[in-house]
Design a protein around this motif. Structure first.
Motif, mmCIF file in Angstrom:
data_model
loop_
_atom_site.group_PDB
_atom_site.id
_atom_site.type_symbol
_atom_site.label_atom_id
_atom_site.label_comp_id
_atom_site.label_asym_id
_atom_site.label_seq_id
_atom_site.Cartn_x
_atom_site.Cartn_y
_atom_site.Cartn_z
ATOM 1 N N PRO A 47 64.360 64.117 53.949
ATOM 2 C CA PRO A 47 63.686 63.227 53.012
ATOM 3 C C PRO A 47 62.162 63.331 53.124
ATOM 4 C CG PRO A 47 64.389 61.977 54.926
ATOM 5 C CD PRO A 47 64.887 63.391 55.122
ATOM 6 N N HIS A 48 61.487 62.985 52.025
ATOM 7 C CA HIS A 48 60.030 62.962 51.970
ATOM 8 C C HIS A 48 59.587 61.550 51.614
ATOM 9 C CE1 HIS A 48 59.938 67.298 52.196
ATOM 10 N NE2 HIS A 48 60.836 67.337 51.237
ATOM 11 N N LEU A 73 53.311 69.191 46.382
ATOM 12 C CA LEU A 73 54.481 69.662 45.635
ATOM 13 C C LEU A 73 55.229 70.743 46.415
ATOM 14 C CD1 LEU A 73 55.983 69.289 42.925
ATOM 15 C CD2 LEU A 73 54.595 71.168 42.030
ATOM 16 N N LEU A 74 54.505 71.696 46.958
ATOM 17 C CA LEU A 74 55.151 72.761 47.738
ATOM 18 C C LEU A 74 55.828 72.213 48.983
ATOM 19 C CD1 LEU A 74 52.462 75.551 47.329
ATOM 20 C CD2 LEU A 74 54.827 75.616 46.477
ATOM 21 N N THR A 75 55.217 71.244 49.624
ATOM 22 C CA THR A 75 55.830 70.622 50.799
ATOM 23 C C THR A 75 57.164 69.973 50.418
ATOM 24 O OG1 THR A 75 53.679 70.241 51.829
ATOM 25 C CG2 THR A 75 55.525 68.893 52.622
ATOM 26 N N ILE A 76 57.182 69.264 49.299
ATOM 27 C CA ILE A 76 58.396 68.584 48.840
ATOM 28 C C ILE A 76 59.500 69.592 48.521
ATOM 29 C CG2 ILE A 76 59.361 67.195 46.952
ATOM 30 C CD1 ILE A 76 56.527 65.809 46.860
ATOM 31 N N TYR A 77 59.122 70.721 47.936
ATOM 32 C CA TYR A 77 60.132 71.688 47.508
ATOM 33 C C TYR A 77 60.515 72.704 48.573
ATOM 34 C CZ TYR A 77 60.435 69.924 42.807
ATOM 35 O OH TYR A 77 60.680 69.117 41.730
ATOM 36 N N LEU A 78 59.622 72.984 49.519
ATOM 37 C CA LEU A 78 59.918 74.012 50.519
ATOM 38 C C LEU A 78 60.455 73.451 51.832
ATOM 39 C CD1 LEU A 78 56.877 76.416 49.997
ATOM 40 C CD2 LEU A 78 59.245 76.716 49.210
ATOM 41 N N GLU A 79 60.175 72.185 52.100
ATOM 42 C CA GLU A 79 60.629 71.582 53.351
ATOM 43 C C GLU A 79 61.781 70.618 53.069
ATOM 44 O OE1 GLU A 79 57.353 70.046 55.611
ATOM 45 O OE2 GLU A 79 56.230 71.924 55.411
ATOM 46 N N ALA A 80 62.683 70.540 54.003
ATOM 47 C CA ALA A 80 63.891 69.724 53.823
ATOM 48 C C ALA A 80 63.535 68.242 53.673
ATOM 49 C CB ALA A 80 64.821 69.911 55.002
ATOM 50 N N ARG A 121 61.560 49.500 52.811
ATOM 51 C CA ARG A 121 60.104 49.651 52.907
ATOM 52 C C ARG A 121 59.662 51.039 52.487
ATOM 53 N NH1 ARG A 121 59.521 48.577 59.057
ATOM 54 N NH2 ARG A 121 61.367 49.849 58.863
ATOM 55 N N ASN A 122 60.562 52.002 52.574
ATOM 56 C CA ASN A 122 60.223 53.394 52.266
ATOM 57 C C ASN A 122 60.524 53.745 50.821
ATOM 58 O OD1 ASN A 122 59.319 54.146 54.820
ATOM 59 N ND2 ASN A 122 61.390 54.665 55.503
ATOM 60 N N VAL A 123 59.672 54.591 50.266
ATOM 61 C CA VAL A 123 59.904 55.179 48.959
ATOM 62 C C VAL A 123 60.139 56.662 49.185
ATOM 63 C CG1 VAL A 123 58.899 55.701 46.709
ATOM 64 C CG2 VAL A 123 58.485 53.475 47.780
ATOM 65 N N LEU A 124 61.266 57.155 48.695
ATOM 66 C CA LEU A 124 61.612 58.567 48.842
ATOM 67 C C LEU A 124 61.095 59.351 47.643
ATOM 68 C CD1 LEU A 124 65.290 58.180 50.085
ATOM 69 C CD2 LEU A 124 63.242 58.623 51.463
ATOM 70 N N ILE A 125 60.470 60.477 47.923
ATOM 71 C CA ILE A 125 59.983 61.355 46.865
ATOM 72 C C ILE A 125 61.032 62.437 46.683
ATOM 73 C CG2 ILE A 125 58.187 62.968 46.155
ATOM 74 C CD1 ILE A 125 57.379 60.297 48.648
ATOM 75 N N GLN A 126 61.421 62.648 45.435
ATOM 76 C CA GLN A 126 62.514 63.569 45.152
ATOM 77 C C GLN A 126 62.076 64.681 44.216
ATOM 78 O OE1 GLN A 126 65.242 60.403 43.745
ATOM 79 N NE2 GLN A 126 66.555 61.095 45.428
ATOM 80 N N ARG A 127 62.766 65.785 44.346
ATOM 81 C CA ARG A 127 62.548 66.936 43.478
ATOM 82 C C ARG A 127 63.118 66.633 42.094
ATOM 83 N NH1 ARG A 127 65.200 70.678 48.150
ATOM 84 N NH2 ARG A 127 63.458 70.535 49.601
ATOM 85 N N THR A 128 62.593 67.329 41.088
ATOM 86 C CA THR A 128 63.131 67.228 39.735
ATOM 87 C C THR A 128 63.400 68.636 39.205
ATOM 88 O OG1 THR A 128 60.974 67.349 38.646
ATOM 89 C CG2 THR A 128 61.775 65.134 39.248
#
Length: 114
Positions: free
Chosen positions: A46-47, A37-44, A86-93
């Motif tokens: 796409p994830h 979660l911190l990686t998704i929110y603190l790093e730019a 092929r990729n699934v992007l994980i996004q912030r909410t």
């Protein structure tokens, strides 16, 4: 000017934050889930699952299981990458951002006591 915590202070802070998290009404996340979660929110962005797995040094199924849990809690969302299906992007909410904002407030308040 930075303040370096002693070992005892650092562990006390971690203990106090963990205790506050257990006592509040927020979802309990594992250390692995919190790292993701911190990686998704603190790093730019796409994830992607692949990128997160590589970055954290775990398998893609480990990331997927963590995202399943965090998705049910509405802390993150997923969508197919339109550029590469092929990729699934994980996004912030919004809910995830508020969760981490409250956590940061708790850490800030508890660190003041050291």
């Amino acid at each position: 000017m930075s303040h370096v915590l002693t070992t005892a202070q650092a562990l006390t802070l971690w203990h106090d934050v963990a205790l506050a998290m257990v006592r509040d009404d927020e979802p309990d996340l594992s250390v692995r889930q919190m790292s993701i979660l911190l990686t998704i929110y603190l790093e730019a962005p796409p994830h992607t699952v692949r990128d997160l797995a590589r970055k954290l040094g775990v398998s893609k199924p480990v990331i997927t299981r963590a995202l399943d849990t965090m998705g049910k809690l509405e802390l993150v969302s997923r969508r197919r990458d339109e550029k590469d299906r092929r990729n699934v992007l994980i996004q912030r909410t919004v809910k995830g951002a508020l969760y981490l904002e409250r956590l940061a407030d708790t850490i800030g308040k508890l660190s003041q006591k050291l």
